[in-house]
Design a protein around this motif. Structure first.
Motif, PDB file in Angstrom:
ATOM      1  N   GLY A 187       6.614 -14.469  12.791  1.00  0.00           N
ATOM      2  CA  GLY A 187       6.352 -15.707  13.522  1.00  0.00           C
ATOM      3  C   GLY A 187       6.713 -16.918  12.703  1.00  0.00           C
ATOM      4  O   GLY A 187       7.194 -17.933  13.236  1.00  0.00           O
ATOM      5  N   THR A 188       6.495 -16.836  11.394  1.00  0.00           N
ATOM      6  CA  THR A 188       6.877 -17.930  10.498  1.00  0.00           C
ATOM      7  C   THR A 188       8.380 -18.142  10.532  1.00  0.00           C
ATOM      8  O   THR A 188       8.861 -19.281  10.613  1.00  0.00           O
ATOM      9  CB  THR A 188       6.413 -17.613   9.065  1.00  0.00           C
ATOM     10  OG1 THR A 188       5.014 -17.354   9.068  1.00  0.00           O
ATOM     11  CG2 THR A 188       6.708 -18.772   8.131  1.00  0.00           C
ATOM     12  N   ALA A 189       9.137 -17.040  10.478  1.00  0.00           N
ATOM     13  CA  ALA A 189      10.597 -17.134  10.529  1.00  0.00           C
ATOM     14  C   ALA A 189      11.060 -17.674  11.878  1.00  0.00           C
ATOM     15  O   ALA A 189      12.020 -18.460  11.958  1.00  0.00           O
ATOM     16  CB  ALA A 189      11.216 -15.761  10.283  1.00  0.00           C
ATOM     17  N   THR A 231      18.973 -22.574  23.808  1.00  0.00           N
ATOM     18  CA  THR A 231      18.862 -22.652  22.354  1.00  0.00           C
ATOM     19  C   THR A 231      17.706 -21.797  21.869  1.00  0.00           C
ATOM     20  O   THR A 231      17.832 -21.048  20.891  1.00  0.00           O
ATOM     21  CB  THR A 231      18.673 -24.116  21.912  1.00  0.00           C
ATOM     22  OG1 THR A 231      19.838 -24.864  22.277  1.00  0.00           O
ATOM     23  CG2 THR A 231      18.462 -24.221  20.407  1.00  0.00           C
ATOM     24  N   ALA A 232      16.575 -21.885  22.543  1.00  0.00           N
ATOM     25  CA  ALA A 232      15.411 -21.081  22.158  1.00  0.00           C
ATOM     26  C   ALA A 232      15.682 -19.595  22.370  1.00  0.00           C
ATOM     27  O   ALA A 232      15.276 -18.755  21.541  1.00  0.00           O
ATOM     28  CB  ALA A 232      14.189 -21.517  22.957  1.00  0.00           C
ATOM     29  N   ILE A 233      16.359 -19.254  23.457  1.00  0.00           N
ATOM     30  CA  ILE A 233      16.716 -17.853  23.690  1.00  0.00           C
ATOM     31  C   ILE A 233      17.621 -17.349  22.565  1.00  0.00           C
ATOM     32  O   ILE A 233      17.487 -16.208  22.099  1.00  0.00           O
ATOM     33  CB  ILE A 233      17.398 -17.696  25.061  1.00  0.00           C
ATOM     34  CG1 ILE A 233      16.379 -17.964  26.185  1.00  0.00           C
ATOM     35  CG2 ILE A 233      18.019 -16.311  25.212  1.00  0.00           C
ATOM     36  CD1 ILE A 233      16.992 -18.062  27.568  1.00  0.00           C
ATOM     37  N   PHE A 236      15.627 -16.326  19.581  1.00  0.00           N
ATOM     38  CA  PHE A 236      15.063 -14.983  19.733  1.00  0.00           C
ATOM     39  C   PHE A 236      16.126 -13.908  19.563  1.00  0.00           C
ATOM     40  O   PHE A 236      15.848 -12.830  19.027  1.00  0.00           O
ATOM     41  CB  PHE A 236      14.371 -14.840  21.088  1.00  0.00           C
ATOM     42  CG  PHE A 236      12.930 -15.241  21.056  1.00  0.00           C
ATOM     43  CD1 PHE A 236      11.980 -14.422  20.467  1.00  0.00           C
ATOM     44  CD2 PHE A 236      12.527 -16.441  21.591  1.00  0.00           C
ATOM     45  CE1 PHE A 236      10.652 -14.797  20.407  1.00  0.00           C
ATOM     46  CE2 PHE A 236      11.205 -16.830  21.546  1.00  0.00           C
ATOM     47  CZ  PHE A 236      10.251 -16.001  20.951  1.00  0.00           C
ATOM     48  N   ASP A 237      17.343 -14.176  20.006  1.00  0.00           N
ATOM     49  CA  ASP A 237      18.415 -13.211  19.825  1.00  0.00           C
ATOM     50  C   ASP A 237      18.663 -12.965  18.338  1.00  0.00           C
ATOM     51  O   ASP A 237      18.857 -11.815  17.905  1.00  0.00           O
ATOM     52  CB  ASP A 237      19.690 -13.713  20.502  1.00  0.00           C
ATOM     53  CG  ASP A 237      20.739 -12.628  20.608  1.00  0.00           C
ATOM     54  OD1 ASP A 237      20.533 -11.668  21.369  1.00  0.00           O
ATOM     55  OD2 ASP A 237      21.775 -12.734  19.920  1.00  0.00           O
ATOM     56  N   LEU A 238      18.607 -14.031  17.548  1.00  0.00           N
ATOM     57  CA  LEU A 238      18.797 -13.919  16.102  1.00  0.00           C
ATOM     58  C   LEU A 238      17.633 -13.183  15.443  1.00  0.00           C
ATOM     59  O   LEU A 238      17.829 -12.195  14.715  1.00  0.00           O
ATOM     60  CB  LEU A 238      18.934 -15.314  15.492  1.00  0.00           C
ATOM     61  CG  LEU A 238      18.949 -15.402  13.963  1.00  0.00           C
ATOM     62  CD1 LEU A 238      20.186 -14.710  13.399  1.00  0.00           C
ATOM     63  CD2 LEU A 238      18.887 -16.868  13.515  1.00  0.00           C
ATOM     64  N   VAL A 239      16.429 -13.640  15.708  1.00  0.00           N
ATOM     65  CA  VAL A 239      15.251 -13.067  15.051  1.00  0.00           C
ATOM     66  C   VAL A 239      14.992 -11.642  15.536  1.00  0.00           C
ATOM     67  O   VAL A 239      14.685 -10.748  14.742  1.00  0.00           O
ATOM     68  CB  VAL A 239      14.024 -13.974  15.283  1.00  0.00           C
ATOM     69  CG1 VAL A 239      12.738 -13.313  14.808  1.00  0.00           C
ATOM     70  CG2 VAL A 239      14.216 -15.309  14.564  1.00  0.00           C
ATOM     71  N   GLY A 240      15.136 -11.402  16.844  1.00  0.00           N
ATOM     72  CA  GLY A 240      14.969 -10.053  17.373  1.00  0.00           C
ATOM     73  C   GLY A 240      16.019  -9.100  16.847  1.00  0.00           C
ATOM     74  O   GLY A 240      15.737  -7.923  16.575  1.00  0.00           O
ATOM     75  N   GLY A 241      17.250  -9.593  16.666  1.00  0.00           N
ATOM     76  CA  GLY A 241      18.301  -8.760  16.090  1.00  0.00           C
ATOM     77  C   GLY A 241      17.985  -8.353  14.667  1.00  0.00           C
ATOM     78  O   GLY A 241      18.199  -7.198  14.266  1.00  0.00           O
ATOM     79  N   ARG A 242      17.444  -9.295  13.898  1.00  0.00           N
ATOM     80  CA  ARG A 242      17.035  -8.954  12.529  1.00  0.00           C
ATOM     81  C   ARG A 242      15.946  -7.885  12.542  1.00  0.00           C
ATOM     82  O   ARG A 242      15.966  -6.962  11.727  1.00  0.00           O
ATOM     83  CB  ARG A 242      16.512 -10.206  11.828  1.00  0.00           C
ATOM     84  CG  ARG A 242      17.561 -11.259  11.524  1.00  0.00           C
ATOM     85  CD  ARG A 242      16.869 -12.522  11.073  1.00  0.00           C
ATOM     86  NE  ARG A 242      17.766 -13.560  10.617  1.00  0.00           N
ATOM     87  CZ  ARG A 242      17.378 -14.806  10.353  1.00  0.00           C
ATOM     88  NH1 ARG A 242      16.098 -15.137  10.505  1.00  0.00           N
ATOM     89  NH2 ARG A 242      18.246 -15.696   9.941  1.00  0.00           N
ATOM     90  N   LEU A 271      11.958 -10.982  25.239  1.00  0.00           N
ATOM     91  CA  LEU A 271      12.810 -11.918  24.495  1.00  0.00           C
ATOM     92  C   LEU A 271      13.017 -11.428  23.064  1.00  0.00           C
ATOM     93  O   LEU A 271      14.087 -11.621  22.482  1.00  0.00           O
ATOM     94  CB  LEU A 271      12.175 -13.307  24.473  1.00  0.00           C
ATOM     95  CG  LEU A 271      12.218 -14.099  25.778  1.00  0.00           C
ATOM     96  CD1 LEU A 271      11.249 -15.267  25.725  1.00  0.00           C
ATOM     97  CD2 LEU A 271      13.643 -14.594  26.051  1.00  0.00           C
ATOM     98  N   LEU A 272      12.002 -10.787  22.500  1.00  0.00           N
ATOM     99  CA  LEU A 272      12.089 -10.248  21.154  1.00  0.00           C
ATOM    100  C   LEU A 272      12.565  -8.801  21.159  1.00  0.00           C
ATOM    101  O   LEU A 272      13.410  -8.404  20.344  1.00  0.00           O
ATOM    102  CB  LEU A 272      10.720 -10.324  20.474  1.00  0.00           C
ATOM    103  CG  LEU A 272      10.651  -9.828  19.028  1.00  0.00           C
ATOM    104  CD1 LEU A 272      11.313 -10.832  18.095  1.00  0.00           C
ATOM    105  CD2 LEU A 272       9.206  -9.580  18.609  1.00  0.00           C
ATOM    106  N   LEU A 273      12.036  -7.993  22.073  1.00  0.00           N
ATOM    107  CA  LEU A 273      12.298  -6.552  22.032  1.00  0.00           C
ATOM    108  C   LEU A 273      13.714  -6.192  22.475  1.00  0.00           C
ATOM    109  O   LEU A 273      14.296  -5.232  21.949  1.00  0.00           O
ATOM    110  CB  LEU A 273      11.287  -5.807  22.900  1.00  0.00           C
ATOM    111  CG  LEU A 273       9.837  -5.824  22.422  1.00  0.00           C
ATOM    112  CD1 LEU A 273       8.991  -4.900  23.292  1.00  0.00           C
ATOM    113  CD2 LEU A 273       9.729  -5.420  20.959  1.00  0.00           C
ATOM    114  N   ALA A 274      14.279  -6.916  23.424  1.00  0.00           N
ATOM    115  CA  ALA A 274      15.620  -6.558  23.913  1.00  0.00           C
ATOM    116  C   ALA A 274      16.673  -6.630  22.806  1.00  0.00           C
ATOM    117  O   ALA A 274      17.432  -5.666  22.609  1.00  0.00           O
ATOM    118  CB  ALA A 274      16.000  -7.427  25.112  1.00  0.00           C
ATOM    119  N   PRO A 275      16.767  -7.736  22.046  1.00  0.00           N
ATOM    120  CA  PRO A 275      17.752  -7.733  20.953  1.00  0.00           C
ATOM    121  C   PRO A 275      17.408  -6.741  19.848  1.00  0.00           C
ATOM    122  O   PRO A 275      18.309  -6.212  19.182  1.00  0.00           O
ATOM    123  CB  PRO A 275      17.735  -9.179  20.439  1.00  0.00           C
ATOM    124  CG  PRO A 275      16.471  -9.781  20.939  1.00  0.00           C
ATOM    125  CD  PRO A 275      16.146  -9.069  22.213  1.00  0.00           C
ATOM    126  N   ALA A 276      16.119  -6.462  19.648  1.00  0.00           N
ATOM    127  CA  ALA A 276      15.750  -5.468  18.645  1.00  0.00           C
ATOM    128  C   ALA A 276      16.241  -4.086  19.054  1.00  0.00           C
ATOM    129  O   ALA A 276      16.797  -3.340  18.231  1.00  0.00           O
ATOM    130  CB  ALA A 276      14.231  -5.463  18.453  1.00  0.00           C
TER     131      ALA A 276
END
Length: 319
Positions: A187-189, A231-233, A236-242, A271-276
């Motif tokens: 969440g911090t990231a 932009t917000a999506i 999440f694509d970046l953070v979820g991908g990580r 939003l988080l789980l799909a890119p993960a």
């Protein structure tokens, strides 16, 4: 597992949830208190007061279980070190037994959350499961062969501190590593990447928040993404991908039946789980790349429920 009523305590970086679990999985009494910024002594006093209040409400309580965001020496009941709490080599089990007179059992907070999901939630029926709890940091819990995996002393399964970027940003608090998944997908990231995206995209919803001098934190990024802000999506694509990079490694190493993701950041859901899932499928070996990644079912109560269940299990083993 014992059917006695037990107190479960989930001690977080910012708040503490204490509840009394009946003989099954129902919470029959609970309390929420702030815990951030307390000294060791103040934390102990807070715990003693809250346990006394719970016993005043439920006189049949037989044991206390505690989930703490720290490395734990399970056999000694010692909280060795915490990233986001002022704890170091704290003999928390013995202190609680001395101060309350109740049998007390201590474990890592993500371990007990994993136990709760294994017994009562999203990982029911799975003998092998990985759980991540994503909030200020990232905690990890493993169920292997139907049991909590703790490592040699009880400090194992610190999954949030797997490095996914060799020269990445320094991790949080007391962690000496760089590029941990906690540093890149917590969440911090999420808030940090949201701030950077707001600065780069002033016309976005996040950019407008920044211009209005409102906080661009994980909650703000989540709300903007849920409202459709591109932009917000993208954040999440970046953070979820990580996150998915780490999940691919966990899938390869443990071949779990399921990976469960919980914690406050899961307010964002898909939003988080799909890119993960996308990254796990692309990066993990077959058949592990098909490992289901699902949301936890017990929400913020998982740690408290699991701590109480752990206390009942340990009480029965000692009995």
């Amino acid at each position: 597992m014992s059917q006695a009523e037990a107190i479960g305590i989930d001690l977080g970086g910012t708040k503490m949830l204490l509840g009394v679990l009946d003989g099954g999985s129902e919470t029959v009494w609970e309390s929420r208190e702030r815990s951030a910024g307390e000294s060791e002594e103040e934390l102990v006093e807070l715990l003693v007061r809250e346990i006394a209040e719970a016993r005043g409400q439920r006189s049949g309580v037989k044991a206390v279980g505690m989930g703490i965001p720290a490395t734990i020496d399970h056999e000694k009941g010692l909280a060795v070190a915490a990233v986001n709490l002022p704890i170091e080599n704290l003999p928390i089990r013995d202190l609680m037994v001395e101060r309350t007179g109740l049998p007390t059992f201590v474990d890592n907070d993500a371990n007990v959350a994993a136990l709760a999901e294994h017994l009562f939630g999203a990982a029911r029926g799975a003998d092998n499961a990985v759980m991540l709890t994503i909030g200020t940091g990232i905690g990890g819990g493993l169920i292997l062969g139907g049991e909590i995996y703790r490592g040699a002393t009880g400090a194992g399964a610190e999954l949030g501190h797997m490095a996914i970027q060799m020269d990445g940003p320094g991790c949080q608090g007391n962690c000496p590593n760089r590029g941990c998944v906690e540093a890149l997908a917590s969440g911090t990231a999420l808030g940090r990447e949201g701030q950077a995206a707001a600065e780069s995209n002033p016309d976005s919803a996040l950019g407008k928040l920044l211009a209005e001098e409102k906080p661009v934190d994980g909650k703000a990024v989540t709300e903007a993404a849920q409202d459709g802000d591109e932009t917000a999506i993208g954040v999440f694509d970046l953070v979820g991908g990580r996150l998915g990079v780490a999940l691919a490694s966990f899938a390869n190493i443990f071949e779990p039946e399921v990976i469960v993701v919980g914690g406050g950041v899961m307010a964002a859901g898909e939003l988080l789980l799909a890119p993960a899932r996308r990254e796990l499928e692309a990066r993990a070996l077959r058949p592990m790349n098909r490992t289901p990644v699902i949301a936890a079912e017990l929400g913020e109560d998982a740690g408290m429920i699991g701590a109480a269940a752990m206390a009942r299990i340990e009480l029965e083993r000692e009995g």
